[in-house]
Scaffold this motif. Structure first.
Motif, PDB file in Angstrom:
ATOM      1  N   MET A   1      -9.444  -5.074  14.375  1.00  0.00           N
ATOM      2  CA  MET A   1      -8.303  -5.995  14.499  1.00  0.00           C
ATOM      3  C   MET A   1      -8.311  -6.623  15.884  1.00  0.00           C
ATOM      4  O   MET A   1      -8.620  -5.952  16.863  1.00  0.00           O
ATOM      5  CB  MET A   1      -7.003  -5.231  14.253  1.00  0.00           C
ATOM      6  CG  MET A   1      -5.753  -6.088  14.243  1.00  0.00           C
ATOM      7  SD  MET A   1      -4.289  -5.117  13.903  1.00  0.00           S
ATOM      8  CE  MET A   1      -4.619  -4.585  12.238  1.00  0.00           C
ATOM      9  N   LYS A   2      -7.963  -7.891  15.955  1.00  0.00           N
ATOM     10  CA  LYS A   2      -8.016  -8.612  17.218  1.00  0.00           C
ATOM     11  C   LYS A   2      -6.756  -8.333  18.038  1.00  0.00           C
ATOM     12  O   LYS A   2      -5.638  -8.552  17.580  1.00  0.00           O
ATOM     13  CB  LYS A   2      -8.131 -10.105  16.955  1.00  0.00           C
ATOM     14  CG  LYS A   2      -8.523 -10.908  18.183  1.00  0.00           C
ATOM     15  CD  LYS A   2      -9.925 -10.580  18.599  1.00  0.00           C
ATOM     16  CE  LYS A   2     -10.264 -11.278  19.904  1.00  0.00           C
ATOM     17  NZ  LYS A   2     -11.456 -10.727  20.513  1.00  0.00           N
ATOM     18  N   PRO A   3      -6.902  -7.810  19.288  1.00  0.00           N
ATOM     19  CA  PRO A   3      -5.723  -7.561  20.109  1.00  0.00           C
ATOM     20  C   PRO A   3      -5.073  -8.858  20.574  1.00  0.00           C
ATOM     21  O   PRO A   3      -5.701  -9.904  20.616  1.00  0.00           O
ATOM     22  CB  PRO A   3      -6.289  -6.782  21.301  1.00  0.00           C
ATOM     23  CG  PRO A   3      -7.727  -7.203  21.377  1.00  0.00           C
ATOM     24  CD  PRO A   3      -8.154  -7.438  19.964  1.00  0.00           C
TER      25      PRO A   3
ATOM     26  N   ILE B   1      -5.446 -13.092   8.491  1.00  0.00           N
ATOM     27  CA  ILE B   1      -4.511 -13.434   9.566  1.00  0.00           C
ATOM     28  C   ILE B   1      -3.155 -12.797   9.295  1.00  0.00           C
ATOM     29  O   ILE B   1      -2.675 -12.774   8.160  1.00  0.00           O
ATOM     30  CB  ILE B   1      -4.335 -14.968   9.684  1.00  0.00           C
ATOM     31  CG1 ILE B   1      -5.666 -15.644   9.991  1.00  0.00           C
ATOM     32  CG2 ILE B   1      -3.299 -15.316  10.758  1.00  0.00           C
ATOM     33  CD1 ILE B   1      -5.579 -17.162  10.071  1.00  0.00           C
ATOM     34  N   LYS B   2      -2.536 -12.326  10.375  1.00  0.00           N
ATOM     35  CA  LYS B   2      -1.192 -11.748  10.276  1.00  0.00           C
ATOM     36  C   LYS B   2      -0.382 -12.210  11.487  1.00  0.00           C
ATOM     37  O   LYS B   2      -0.878 -12.219  12.606  1.00  0.00           O
ATOM     38  CB  LYS B   2      -1.287 -10.223  10.256  1.00  0.00           C
ATOM     39  CG  LYS B   2       0.020  -9.485  10.026  1.00  0.00           C
ATOM     40  CD  LYS B   2      -0.243  -7.989   9.961  1.00  0.00           C
ATOM     41  CE  LYS B   2       1.003  -7.205   9.635  1.00  0.00           C
ATOM     42  NZ  LYS B   2       0.721  -5.743   9.558  1.00  0.00           N
TER      43      LYS B   2
ATOM     44  N   TRP C   1      -1.038  -9.317   5.619  1.00  0.00           N
ATOM     45  CA  TRP C   1      -2.315  -9.967   5.927  1.00  0.00           C
ATOM     46  C   TRP C   1      -2.574 -11.102   4.945  1.00  0.00           C
ATOM     47  O   TRP C   1      -2.565 -10.904   3.736  1.00  0.00           O
ATOM     48  CB  TRP C   1      -3.467  -8.970   5.876  1.00  0.00           C
ATOM     49  CG  TRP C   1      -3.507  -8.045   7.053  1.00  0.00           C
ATOM     50  CD1 TRP C   1      -3.111  -6.735   7.082  1.00  0.00           C
ATOM     51  CD2 TRP C   1      -3.950  -8.358   8.372  1.00  0.00           C
ATOM     52  NE1 TRP C   1      -3.277  -6.221   8.342  1.00  0.00           N
ATOM     53  CE2 TRP C   1      -3.802  -7.190   9.163  1.00  0.00           C
ATOM     54  CE3 TRP C   1      -4.464  -9.506   8.970  1.00  0.00           C
ATOM     55  CZ2 TRP C   1      -4.141  -7.150  10.508  1.00  0.00           C
ATOM     56  CZ3 TRP C   1      -4.798  -9.462  10.317  1.00  0.00           C
ATOM     57  CH2 TRP C   1      -4.645  -8.298  11.070  1.00  0.00           C
ATOM     58  N   PHE C   2      -2.815 -12.285   5.487  1.00  0.00           N
ATOM     59  CA  PHE C   2      -3.122 -13.454   4.668  1.00  0.00           C
ATOM     60  C   PHE C   2      -4.631 -13.622   4.578  1.00  0.00           C
ATOM     61  O   PHE C   2      -5.330 -13.653   5.594  1.00  0.00           O
ATOM     62  CB  PHE C   2      -2.493 -14.717   5.269  1.00  0.00           C
ATOM     63  CG  PHE C   2      -2.940 -15.988   4.603  1.00  0.00           C
ATOM     64  CD1 PHE C   2      -2.550 -16.277   3.301  1.00  0.00           C
ATOM     65  CD2 PHE C   2      -3.765 -16.895   5.262  1.00  0.00           C
ATOM     66  CE1 PHE C   2      -2.978 -17.442   2.671  1.00  0.00           C
ATOM     67  CE2 PHE C   2      -4.186 -18.058   4.646  1.00  0.00           C
ATOM     68  CZ  PHE C   2      -3.796 -18.325   3.342  1.00  0.00           C
ATOM     69  N   HIS C   3      -5.140 -13.745   3.353  1.00  0.00           N
ATOM     70  CA  HIS C   3      -6.567 -13.936   3.102  1.00  0.00           C
ATOM     71  C   HIS C   3      -6.866 -15.438   3.110  1.00  0.00           C
ATOM     72  O   HIS C   3      -6.447 -16.169   2.211  1.00  0.00           O
ATOM     73  CB  HIS C   3      -6.958 -13.304   1.776  1.00  0.00           C
ATOM     74  CG  HIS C   3      -6.815 -11.809   1.762  1.00  0.00           C
ATOM     75  ND1 HIS C   3      -7.883 -10.946   1.664  1.00  0.00           N
ATOM     76  CD2 HIS C   3      -5.716 -11.015   1.880  1.00  0.00           C
ATOM     77  CE1 HIS C   3      -7.462  -9.703   1.696  1.00  0.00           C
ATOM     78  NE2 HIS C   3      -6.149  -9.719   1.819  1.00  0.00           N
ATOM     79  N   THR C   4      -7.612 -15.883   4.118  1.00  0.00           N
ATOM     80  CA  THR C   4      -7.771 -17.323   4.358  1.00  0.00           C
ATOM     81  C   THR C   4      -8.753 -18.002   3.406  1.00  0.00           C
ATOM     82  O   THR C   4      -8.675 -19.214   3.203  1.00  0.00           O
ATOM     83  CB  THR C   4      -8.266 -17.578   5.790  1.00  0.00           C
ATOM     84  OG1 THR C   4      -9.591 -17.022   5.924  1.00  0.00           O
ATOM     85  CG2 THR C   4      -7.330 -16.947   6.815  1.00  0.00           C
ATOM     86  N   GLY C   5      -9.726 -17.255   2.868  1.00  0.00           N
ATOM     87  CA  GLY C   5     -10.781 -17.884   2.084  1.00  0.00           C
ATOM     88  C   GLY C   5     -11.892 -18.459   2.937  1.00  0.00           C
ATOM     89  O   GLY C   5     -12.837 -19.052   2.419  1.00  0.00           O
TER      90      GLY C   5
ATOM     91  N   LYS D   1      -8.348 -10.009  11.555  1.00  0.00           N
ATOM     92  CA  LYS D   1      -9.396  -9.043  11.270  1.00  0.00           C
ATOM     93  C   LYS D   1     -10.368  -9.671  10.283  1.00  0.00           C
ATOM     94  O   LYS D   1     -10.020 -10.609   9.552  1.00  0.00           O
ATOM     95  CB  LYS D   1      -8.839  -7.709  10.756  1.00  0.00           C
ATOM     96  CG  LYS D   1      -8.109  -7.748   9.435  1.00  0.00           C
ATOM     97  CD  LYS D   1      -7.641  -6.323   9.097  1.00  0.00           C
ATOM     98  CE  LYS D   1      -6.859  -6.285   7.782  1.00  0.00           C
ATOM     99  NZ  LYS D   1      -6.401  -4.913   7.467  1.00  0.00           N
ATOM    100  N   ILE D   2     -11.586  -9.168  10.294  1.00  0.00           N
ATOM    101  CA  ILE D   2     -12.647  -9.684   9.439  1.00  0.00           C
ATOM    102  C   ILE D   2     -12.922  -8.658   8.335  1.00  0.00           C
ATOM    103  O   ILE D   2     -13.226  -7.500   8.625  1.00  0.00           O
ATOM    104  CB  ILE D   2     -13.940  -9.961  10.227  1.00  0.00           C
ATOM    105  CG1 ILE D   2     -13.650 -10.874  11.434  1.00  0.00           C
ATOM    106  CG2 ILE D   2     -14.996 -10.581   9.323  1.00  0.00           C
ATOM    107  CD1 ILE D   2     -13.116 -12.238  11.085  1.00  0.00           C
ATOM    108  N   ALA D   3     -12.794  -9.086   7.079  1.00  0.00           N
ATOM    109  CA  ALA D   3     -13.031  -8.196   5.941  1.00  0.00           C
ATOM    110  C   ALA D   3     -14.516  -7.871   5.826  1.00  0.00           C
ATOM    111  O   ALA D   3     -15.364  -8.493   6.474  1.00  0.00           O
ATOM    112  CB  ALA D   3     -12.526  -8.848   4.660  1.00  0.00           C
TER     113      ALA D   3
END
Length: 611
Positions: free
Chosen positions: A1-3, A429-430, A454-458, A420-422
């Motif tokens: 996760m990105k700080p 994105i959150k 968490w939103f899944h951007t595609g 964060k990267i799946a």
């Protein structure tokens, strides 16, 4: 996760407003006599202050209330970008209503769908053409009680269903005379979670979806940009972007937070001319605008040839060296410094003058910007700050900064936004900029927005240090029959930078044994090439389908292929006899390619390349 950066969080906490209405009123109170907007009238630019803007929009808000518009009910604006768009939007905000956006290029059946799906009560229609669309499907939009015409005179046959803008303002004056506190009462009742904007995605596939954006996302965006210290109250923005798009609307939120002035004119063919007159300090645009500007400048120099072309190439070679130094945080000195001073005086400053001469930076969004194009502009002393976001994240989620940038990336995260990267590379994105959901579509909301927020951007991407790099849309990645993955957007952007005559380059090859492309050539740029190649005065279709044009494009394709992996190289291409347009449904109004639509429309052309 990105700080998240602590300094950004502190700035957010100290500067964030509760609602868009409060953000606007606080701006008026802080700088009532400063210029708010500048807009064209005949051959002149006229200015209005923040106080004048508030006075007008309060009247208009009262007019909406007089028409029966209740809090959070939808008011639509079907218009190009102009000062009246902003005034009508603010009227809806001050009336505690929610704005629904309709692109003026939207076909009538989609207009009817949006109006019905959103339960729109009132539509601000730019002209008779927009009213015609509403009239055509009037029986399908029972919620629509009134149409307010911005330009022209309502038809007598429409009765009181269509009124003029002046009539609405008069209604507001009368209502305020009887209910002087009504607008303030409405504003006081707005909460951060109330719906502010219902933006319908432009729909690269299928029906548009209504993205629900509460007041809180816009106040977050404004505070986040202020916290990044990218802009100041003394900046001047030139705004041409479609305000029906989230990219245009986030710039309004940022303006209300910071208080800089904005020059407004949505005519795309006037962008460069207007920039030269307005002399903005920053401007946002889609990559296609930068591609066209680059193509026009390069082809103009190529057509002149001789000593001027050699000087141009030398100056940009020097500029490229200085660009590399500046990207490393250094400045040129010695011989390079002297060369750069000469290159800047003779060539590079003239490129900047085309955009008014005062640009501190551009902002690029809405689609991928090719790194080499960003480097070309940077060599001219024009920094393009690429950012990233979606309608579902209220436009801004990452952005390069003037003192913290990496060309080719979309920058670090906004303060307060997490990434964060799946496992499959998808970007999640959150944060406070994420939508509350899709309107009337709980199933589709659940598909992209988890209970954990968490939103899944595609989109597919990765971080290098704190900078986000986008690979492509997940749905656009394809695999050849040989099992190799290809990211088309990267190749397409690279070609449009290599070939100054290119308008569109659509890479194709899903489950095919090689990669092909559909090509369109820019109608403006190709004229000079045609004149130099014995095709002056010929119709566009004849020019672009000529053997000479094919040979020219083949040369640029060969140059492109030299930098690609073997399985990515373009083996065959077809030049279409016309350019792709928004009006014909092949591009979105924000100038993004409708890939699936184009591939379906030209399926026979694509199939022929594989025979």
């Amino acid at each position: 996760m990105k700080p998240v950066a602590d300094s950004g969080q502190l700035a957010l906490l100290s500067n964030r407003k509760d609602t868009m209405a409060q953000m606007f009123l606080d701006r008026v109170a802080a700088t009532p006599e400063r210029e708010a907007f500048r807009f064209p009238r005949a051959d002149q630019w006229k200015s209005v202050t923040w106080r004048e803007t508030e006075a007008l929009t309060r009247r208009r808000a009262a007019g909406l209330i007089a028409l029966g518009v209740e809090p959070e009910q939808r008011v639509a604006v079907a218009s190009s970008t102009r000062i009246e768009w902003i005034e009508c939007y603010l009227a809806a905000v001050l009336a505690a209503a929610a704005t629904t956006t309709i692109y003026p290029s939207t076909i009538s059946s989609d207009v009817a769908f949006i109006v019905a799906d959103a339960d729109v009560q009132v539509v601000f229609a730019e002209d008779a053409g927009q009213v015609d669309k509403l009239r055509e499907h009037r029986n399908e939009t029972p919620s629509l009680r009134k149409v307010v015409l911005l330009d022209g005179t309502p038809l007598e046959s429409d009765g009181d269903w269509v009124i003029g803008l002046g009539e609405l303002d008069a209604l507001g004056d009368a209502y305020l005379a009887e209910h002087p506190s009504i607008v303030d009462d409405r504003i006081a009742g707005i909460t951060p979670d109330d719906l502010c904007t219902l933006i319908y995605t432009s729909g690269t596939t299928g029906r548009p979806k209504g993205v629900r954006l509460p007041h809180s996302v816009w106040t977050y965006e404004g505070a986040a940009v202020e916290g990044m210290q990218v802009l100041s109250p003394d900046d001047l923005q030139f705004l041409w972007l479609p305000l029906s798009h989230v990219f245009g609307q986030v710039l309004l939120a940022v303006q209300f937070q910071l208080g800089f002035a904005t020059a407004v004119d949505g005519r795309i063919d006037k962008i460069v001319d207007n920039a030269a007159v307005v002399q903005p300090t920053f401007m946002a645009a889609a990559p296609r605008i930068f591609e066209k500007a680059h193509g026009r400048i390069v082809t103009m120099i190529q057509s002149e040839g001789g000593a001027k072309a050699k000087l141009f190439d030398w100056a940009f070679g020097v500029g490229a060296k200085v660009s590399a130094l500046r990207q490393a945080g250094k400045e040129p000195g010695g011989l390079l410094g002297a060369q750069y001073a000469a290159a800047d005086r003779l060539v590079l400053s003239k490129i900047r003058a085309r955009f008014g001469g005062r640009i501190r930076f551009f902002v690029s969004g809405s689609a991928a910007l090719d790194k080499s194009l960003a480097e070309w502009f940077h060599a001219a002393g024009l920094l393009i700050l690429e950012g990233y976001g979606l309608s579902e994240t209220s436009a801004g989620s990452t952005l390069n900064r003037p003192t913290q940038y990496r060309l080719g990336s979309v920058g670090p995260a906004f303060p307060g936004t997490q990434f964060k990267i799946a496992e499959d590379g998808e970007i999640l994105i959150k944060g406070d900029g994420v939508m509350s959901g899709y309107h009337n579509q709980p199933e589709q909301t659940a598909e992209v927005l988890g209970a954990d927020g968490w939103f899944h951007t595609g989109d597919i991407g990765h971080f290098e240090d704190e900078y986000l790099f986008i690979t492509d849309r997940k749905k656009d990645l394809f695999k050849t029959s040989g099992g190799k993955y290809v990211a088309p957007q990267v190749i397409e952007g690279r070609f449009k930078t290599i070939c100054p005559y290119a308008s569109q380059f659509i890479v194709h090859g899903n489950l095919r044994n090689f990669v092909s492309a559909l090509v369109t050539l820019d109608p403006d740029s190709i004229e000079g090439w045609a004149a130099a190649n014995g095709l002056a005065g010929k119709p566009y279709a004849e020019i672009v389908t000529s053997d000479a044009a094919h040979a020219m494009v083949q040369g640029y394709v060969d140059e492109l292929n030299a930098g690609l992996n073997r399985w990515e190289t373009i083996k065959k291409f077809t030049i279409l006899d016309r350019d792709l347009t928004v009006e014909s449904g092949e591009m979105t109004p924000s100038l993004k390619l409708k890939r699936k639509h184009v591939e379906t429309q030209y399926a026979d052309v694509l199939d022929k390349m594989y025979e």
